[in-house]
Design a protein around this motif. Structure first.
Motif, PDB file in Angstrom:
ATOM      1  N   LEU A   1       0.387  -1.265  -0.030  1.00 56.16           N
ATOM      2  CA  LEU A   1      -0.246   0.091   0.027  1.00 56.16           C
ATOM      3  C   LEU A   1       0.903   0.951   0.228  1.00 56.16           C
ATOM      4  CD1 LEU A   1      -2.754  -1.037   2.470  1.00 56.16           C
ATOM      5  CD2 LEU A   1      -3.032  -0.704  -0.050  1.00 56.16           C
ATOM      6  N   GLN A   2       2.370   1.462   1.073  1.00 58.74           N
ATOM      7  CA  GLN A   2       2.845   2.633   0.819  1.00 58.74           C
ATOM      8  C   GLN A   2       3.159   2.627  -0.403  1.00 58.74           C
ATOM      9  OE1 GLN A   2       5.670   1.783   3.805  1.00 58.74           O
ATOM     10  NE2 GLN A   2       4.473   2.093   6.034  1.00 58.74           N
ATOM     11  N   SER A   3       3.466   1.551  -1.214  1.00 60.93           N
ATOM     12  CA  SER A   3       4.476   2.008  -2.345  1.00 60.93           C
ATOM     13  C   SER A   3       3.508   2.507  -2.853  1.00 60.93           C
ATOM     14  CB  SER A   3       4.685   0.446  -2.922  1.00 60.93           C
ATOM     15  OG  SER A   3       3.563  -0.335  -3.443  1.00 60.93           O
ATOM     16  N   GLN A   4       2.483   1.758  -3.637  1.00 60.93           N
ATOM     17  CA  GLN A   4       0.934   3.180  -4.216  1.00 60.93           C
ATOM     18  C   GLN A   4       0.426   4.517  -3.414  1.00 60.93           C
ATOM     19  OE1 GLN A   4       0.177   0.844  -7.520  1.00 60.93           O
ATOM     20  NE2 GLN A   4       2.225  -0.183  -6.225  1.00 60.93           N
ATOM     21  N   GLY A   5       1.209   4.760  -2.561  1.00 57.14           N
ATOM     22  CA  GLY A   5       1.215   5.828  -1.978  1.00 57.14           C
ATOM     23  C   GLY A   5      -0.392   5.562  -1.398  1.00 57.14           C
ATOM     24  N   GLN A   6      -0.824   4.652  -0.788  1.00 59.90           N
ATOM     25  CA  GLN A   6      -1.579   4.528  -0.607  1.00 59.90           C
ATOM     26  C   GLN A   6      -1.645   4.248   1.051  1.00 59.90           C
ATOM     27  OE1 GLN A   6      -5.296   1.920  -1.158  1.00 59.90           O
ATOM     28  NE2 GLN A   6      -3.572   2.049  -3.653  1.00 59.90           N
TER      29      GLN A   6
END
Length: 243
Positions: A75-80
Protein backbone atom coordinates in the motif's frame (compact mmCIF):
# COMPACT_ATOMS: atom_id res chain seq x y z
CA UNK A 1 -41.88 -27.48 8.48
CA UNK A 2 -40.41 -24.44 6.74
CA UNK A 3 -39.34 -24.62 3.13
CA UNK A 4 -35.64 -24.67 2.32
CA UNK A 5 -33.91 -21.33 1.99
CA UNK A 6 -32.68 -20.35 -1.46
CA UNK A 7 -28.94 -19.79 -1.41
CA UNK A 8 -27.36 -17.09 -3.55
CA UNK A 9 -24.19 -16.72 -5.56
CA UNK A 10 -21.59 -14.62 -3.74
CA UNK A 11 -22.03 -11.04 -4.90
CA UNK A 12 -19.21 -8.64 -4.01
CA UNK A 13 -19.73 -4.99 -3.28
CA UNK A 14 -17.25 -2.63 -4.92
CA UNK A 15 -15.44 -2.09 -1.63
CA UNK A 16 -15.04 -5.84 -1.22
CA UNK A 17 -13.87 -6.31 -4.81
CA UNK A 18 -11.33 -3.53 -4.36
CA UNK A 19 -10.15 -5.11 -1.09
CA UNK A 20 -9.70 -8.53 -2.68
CA UNK A 21 -7.83 -6.98 -5.62
CA UNK A 22 -5.44 -5.36 -3.15
CA UNK A 23 -4.92 -8.64 -1.30
CA UNK A 24 -4.26 -10.59 -4.50
CA UNK A 25 -1.86 -7.95 -5.79
CA UNK A 26 -0.02 -7.93 -2.47
CA UNK A 27 0.71 -11.66 -2.78
CA UNK A 28 1.91 -11.17 -6.37
CA UNK A 29 4.14 -8.20 -5.61
CA UNK A 30 5.66 -9.93 -2.58
CA UNK A 31 6.32 -13.12 -4.55
CA UNK A 32 4.07 -15.14 -2.26
CA UNK A 33 2.17 -18.30 -3.09
CA UNK A 34 -0.42 -17.67 -0.40
CA UNK A 35 -4.01 -18.73 -1.01
CA UNK A 36 -6.39 -16.19 0.47
CA UNK A 37 -9.77 -17.26 1.80
CA UNK A 38 -12.66 -15.48 3.46
CA UNK A 39 -13.86 -17.64 6.31
CA UNK A 40 -16.92 -18.31 8.37
CA UNK A 41 -19.68 -15.78 8.90
CA UNK A 42 -18.95 -13.63 5.85
CA UNK A 43 -19.40 -16.63 3.55
CA UNK A 44 -22.57 -17.75 5.34
CA UNK A 45 -24.15 -14.31 5.10
CA UNK A 46 -23.24 -13.85 1.44
CA UNK A 47 -24.85 -17.18 0.56
CA UNK A 48 -27.98 -15.95 2.34
CA UNK A 49 -27.94 -12.78 0.24
CA UNK A 50 -26.97 -10.61 3.21
CA UNK A 51 -24.25 -8.00 3.56
CA UNK A 52 -21.51 -8.73 6.06
CA UNK A 53 -18.84 -6.53 7.62
CA UNK A 54 -17.19 -9.45 9.40
CA UNK A 55 -14.27 -10.12 7.04
CA UNK A 56 -11.89 -12.80 8.29
CA UNK A 57 -9.07 -13.73 5.92
CA UNK A 58 -7.50 -17.17 6.40
CA UNK A 59 -3.94 -17.68 5.13
CA UNK A 60 -2.51 -21.08 4.27
CA UNK A 61 1.21 -20.41 4.69
CA UNK A 62 1.73 -17.21 6.68
CA UNK A 63 0.85 -15.73 10.03
CA UNK A 64 -1.57 -12.83 9.94
CA UNK A 65 1.08 -10.38 11.14
CA UNK A 66 3.49 -11.47 8.39
CA UNK A 67 0.92 -10.89 5.66
CA UNK A 68 -0.10 -7.58 7.23
CA UNK A 69 3.50 -6.37 6.88
CA UNK A 70 3.53 -7.29 3.18
CA UNK A 71 0.18 -5.57 2.79
CA UNK A 72 1.43 -2.40 4.42
CA UNK A 73 4.53 -2.37 2.20
CA UNK A 74 2.43 -2.75 -0.96
CA UNK A 75 0.00 0.00 0.00
CA UNK A 76 2.86 2.38 0.78
CA UNK A 77 4.38 1.66 -2.65
CA UNK A 78 1.08 2.74 -4.19
CA UNK A 79 0.90 5.93 -2.17
CA UNK A 80 -1.90 4.49 -0.08
CA UNK A 81 -2.05 4.14 3.64
CA UNK A 82 -3.29 1.19 5.58
CA UNK A 83 -4.84 1.75 8.94
CA UNK A 84 -2.86 0.86 12.02
CA UNK A 85 -2.04 -2.83 12.27
CA UNK A 86 -3.35 -4.12 15.56
CA UNK A 87 -2.18 -7.47 16.86
CA UNK A 88 -4.42 -9.53 19.11
CA UNK A 89 -2.15 -11.95 20.91
CA UNK A 90 -3.06 -15.60 21.36
CA UNK A 91 -4.69 -16.34 24.70
CA UNK A 92 -5.46 -20.09 24.95
CA UNK A 93 -6.99 -19.79 28.41
CA UNK A 94 -9.76 -17.69 26.84
CA UNK A 95 -10.01 -19.93 23.77
CA UNK A 96 -8.08 -17.42 21.64
CA UNK A 97 -5.55 -19.84 20.20
CA UNK A 98 -4.13 -17.80 17.33
CA UNK A 99 -2.46 -14.46 16.99
CA UNK A 100 -4.64 -12.24 14.79
CA UNK A 101 -3.66 -9.13 12.83
CA UNK A 102 -6.37 -6.50 12.41
CA UNK A 103 -6.10 -3.91 9.64
CA UNK A 104 -8.41 -1.32 8.12
CA UNK A 105 -8.40 -0.90 4.33
CA UNK A 106 -10.75 1.50 2.59
CA UNK A 107 -12.82 1.65 5.78
CA UNK A 108 -13.18 -2.14 5.88
CA UNK A 109 -11.95 -3.89 9.00
CA UNK A 110 -10.12 -7.10 8.16
CA UNK A 111 -8.82 -9.88 10.42
CA UNK A 112 -5.83 -11.85 9.11
CA UNK A 113 -5.06 -15.26 10.59
CA UNK A 114 -3.50 -18.53 9.44
CA UNK A 115 -5.39 -21.75 8.85
CA UNK A 116 -5.00 -24.06 11.79
CA UNK A 117 -5.14 -27.59 13.04
CA UNK A 118 -5.53 -28.44 16.69
CA UNK A 119 -4.69 -31.47 18.80
CA UNK A 120 -5.92 -32.17 22.32
CA UNK A 121 -4.18 -34.41 24.83
CA UNK A 122 -6.99 -36.71 25.87
CA UNK A 123 -5.80 -37.27 29.43
CA UNK A 124 -4.68 -33.72 30.10
CA UNK A 125 -6.10 -31.93 33.12
CA UNK A 126 -6.68 -28.85 30.96
CA UNK A 127 -8.25 -28.57 27.54
CA UNK A 128 -5.89 -26.18 25.79
CA UNK A 129 -5.04 -27.59 22.35
CA UNK A 130 -1.72 -27.60 20.58
CA UNK A 131 -2.01 -25.39 17.51
CA UNK A 132 -0.21 -25.88 14.19
CA UNK A 133 -0.64 -24.69 10.62
CA UNK A 134 -3.43 -26.67 9.04
CA UNK A 135 -5.01 -27.41 5.70
CA UNK A 136 -8.31 -25.76 4.71
CA UNK A 137 -10.07 -29.05 5.43
CA UNK A 138 -8.56 -29.35 8.91
CA UNK A 139 -9.50 -25.76 9.67
CA UNK A 140 -13.07 -26.30 8.43
CA UNK A 141 -13.62 -29.35 10.63
CA UNK A 142 -12.45 -27.62 13.79
CA UNK A 143 -15.12 -24.87 13.46
CA UNK A 144 -18.35 -24.78 15.45
CA UNK A 145 -21.04 -25.46 12.82
CA UNK A 146 -21.02 -26.68 9.23
CA UNK A 147 -22.64 -23.47 7.94
CA UNK A 148 -19.79 -21.49 9.53
CA UNK A 149 -17.08 -23.77 8.12
CA UNK A 150 -17.18 -22.69 4.47
CA UNK A 151 -14.57 -20.58 2.70
CA UNK A 152 -14.66 -18.16 -0.20
CA UNK A 153 -11.41 -18.66 -2.11
CA UNK A 154 -10.31 -15.18 -3.16
CA UNK A 155 -7.79 -16.61 -5.64
CA UNK A 156 -10.35 -18.72 -7.52
CA UNK A 157 -13.56 -16.82 -6.52
CA UNK A 158 -15.19 -20.12 -5.54
CA UNK A 159 -17.02 -21.20 -2.39
CA UNK A 160 -15.31 -24.17 -0.72
CA UNK A 161 -17.34 -26.53 1.46
CA UNK A 162 -14.84 -29.00 2.88
CA UNK A 163 -17.29 -30.65 5.29
CA UNK A 164 -19.59 -31.37 2.34
CA UNK A 165 -22.56 -30.28 4.45
CA UNK A 166 -22.22 -26.53 4.90
CA UNK A 167 -24.40 -25.44 1.99
CA UNK A 168 -27.03 -28.13 2.41
CA UNK A 169 -27.34 -27.50 6.15
CA UNK A 170 -27.57 -23.74 5.67
CA UNK A 171 -30.30 -24.16 3.06
CA UNK A 172 -32.20 -26.74 5.11
CA UNK A 173 -31.91 -25.04 8.49
CA UNK A 174 -29.87 -27.80 10.07
CA UNK A 175 -27.51 -26.86 12.87
CA UNK A 176 -24.77 -29.48 12.81
CA UNK A 177 -21.25 -29.67 14.18
CA UNK A 178 -18.60 -30.75 11.64
CA UNK A 179 -17.37 -33.42 14.09
CA UNK A 180 -19.17 -35.21 16.91
CA UNK A 181 -20.45 -32.50 19.34
CA UNK A 182 -18.25 -33.57 22.22
CA UNK A 183 -15.20 -33.36 20.00
CA UNK A 184 -16.12 -30.01 18.49
CA UNK A 185 -16.80 -28.53 21.92
CA UNK A 186 -14.02 -30.31 23.79
CA UNK A 187 -12.78 -26.85 24.64
CA UNK A 188 -15.36 -25.87 27.27
CA UNK A 189 -14.65 -22.17 26.74
CA UNK A 190 -15.53 -22.53 23.06
CA UNK A 191 -18.87 -24.04 24.05
CA UNK A 192 -19.58 -21.16 26.43
CA UNK A 193 -18.58 -18.56 23.85
CA UNK A 194 -20.59 -20.19 21.06
CA UNK A 195 -23.69 -20.39 23.21
CA UNK A 196 -23.27 -16.78 24.31
CA UNK A 197 -22.60 -15.62 20.75
CA UNK A 198 -25.75 -17.22 19.40
CA UNK A 199 -27.79 -15.85 22.28
CA UNK A 200 -26.44 -12.34 21.82
CA UNK A 201 -27.38 -12.39 18.14
CA UNK A 202 -31.00 -12.89 19.11
CA UNK A 203 -33.36 -9.96 18.72
CA UNK A 204 -37.14 -9.51 18.66
CA UNK A 205 -36.99 -10.78 15.09
CA UNK A 206 -34.28 -13.38 15.51
CA UNK A 207 -34.48 -15.90 18.32
CA UNK A 208 -32.16 -18.87 18.63
CA UNK A 209 -33.32 -21.74 20.81
CA UNK A 210 -30.24 -23.95 20.72
CA UNK A 211 -29.79 -26.05 23.84
CA UNK A 212 -26.15 -26.83 23.20
CA UNK A 213 -25.50 -28.35 26.57
CA UNK A 214 -28.01 -31.11 25.84
CA UNK A 215 -25.59 -32.51 23.28
CA UNK A 216 -23.58 -33.81 26.20
CA UNK A 217 -26.48 -35.67 27.77
CA UNK A 218 -27.53 -39.19 26.89
CA UNK A 219 -26.17 -41.06 23.92
CA UNK A 220 -23.24 -39.74 21.93
CA UNK A 221 -24.42 -37.39 19.22
CA UNK A 222 -28.00 -37.18 20.48
CA UNK A 223 -30.23 -34.89 18.43
CA UNK A 224 -31.46 -31.59 19.76
CA UNK A 225 -34.92 -30.62 18.59
CA UNK A 226 -36.05 -27.02 18.92
CA UNK A 227 -37.24 -24.02 16.98
CA UNK A 228 -34.21 -22.55 15.20
CA UNK A 229 -33.69 -19.12 13.74
CA UNK A 230 -30.37 -19.05 11.96
CA UNK A 231 -28.02 -16.06 12.05
CA UNK A 232 -28.71 -13.28 9.55
CA UNK A 233 -32.39 -13.29 10.41
CA UNK A 234 -33.49 -16.40 8.52
CA UNK A 235 -36.42 -17.94 10.38
CA UNK A 236 -36.68 -21.70 10.08
CA UNK A 237 -38.59 -24.24 12.12
CA UNK A 238 -36.81 -27.53 11.97
CA UNK A 239 -35.10 -30.19 14.02
CA UNK A 240 -31.55 -29.12 14.52
CA UNK A 241 -29.13 -31.99 14.52
CA UNK A 242 -25.91 -32.02 16.47
CA UNK A 243 -25.11 -35.55 15.37
Amino acid sequence: MAAAVQLHEVQLKKTEQDLFDILRTTTKQAGLKTTLRCAGGWVRDKLLGKDSVDIDIALDDLLGTQFAEHLSTYLQSQGQKAGRIAVVQANPEKSKHLETAKVTINELEVDLVNLRSETYVSDAAHRIPEMTFGTPEQDAFRRDFTFNSMFYNINTTEVEDFTGKGKQDLAAGIVRTPLQPKETFLDGMLLDQTYAKLTLQASPKTHIALQLYRSFEGAEGSAICSKVWLPAGVKLTRSCSLQ
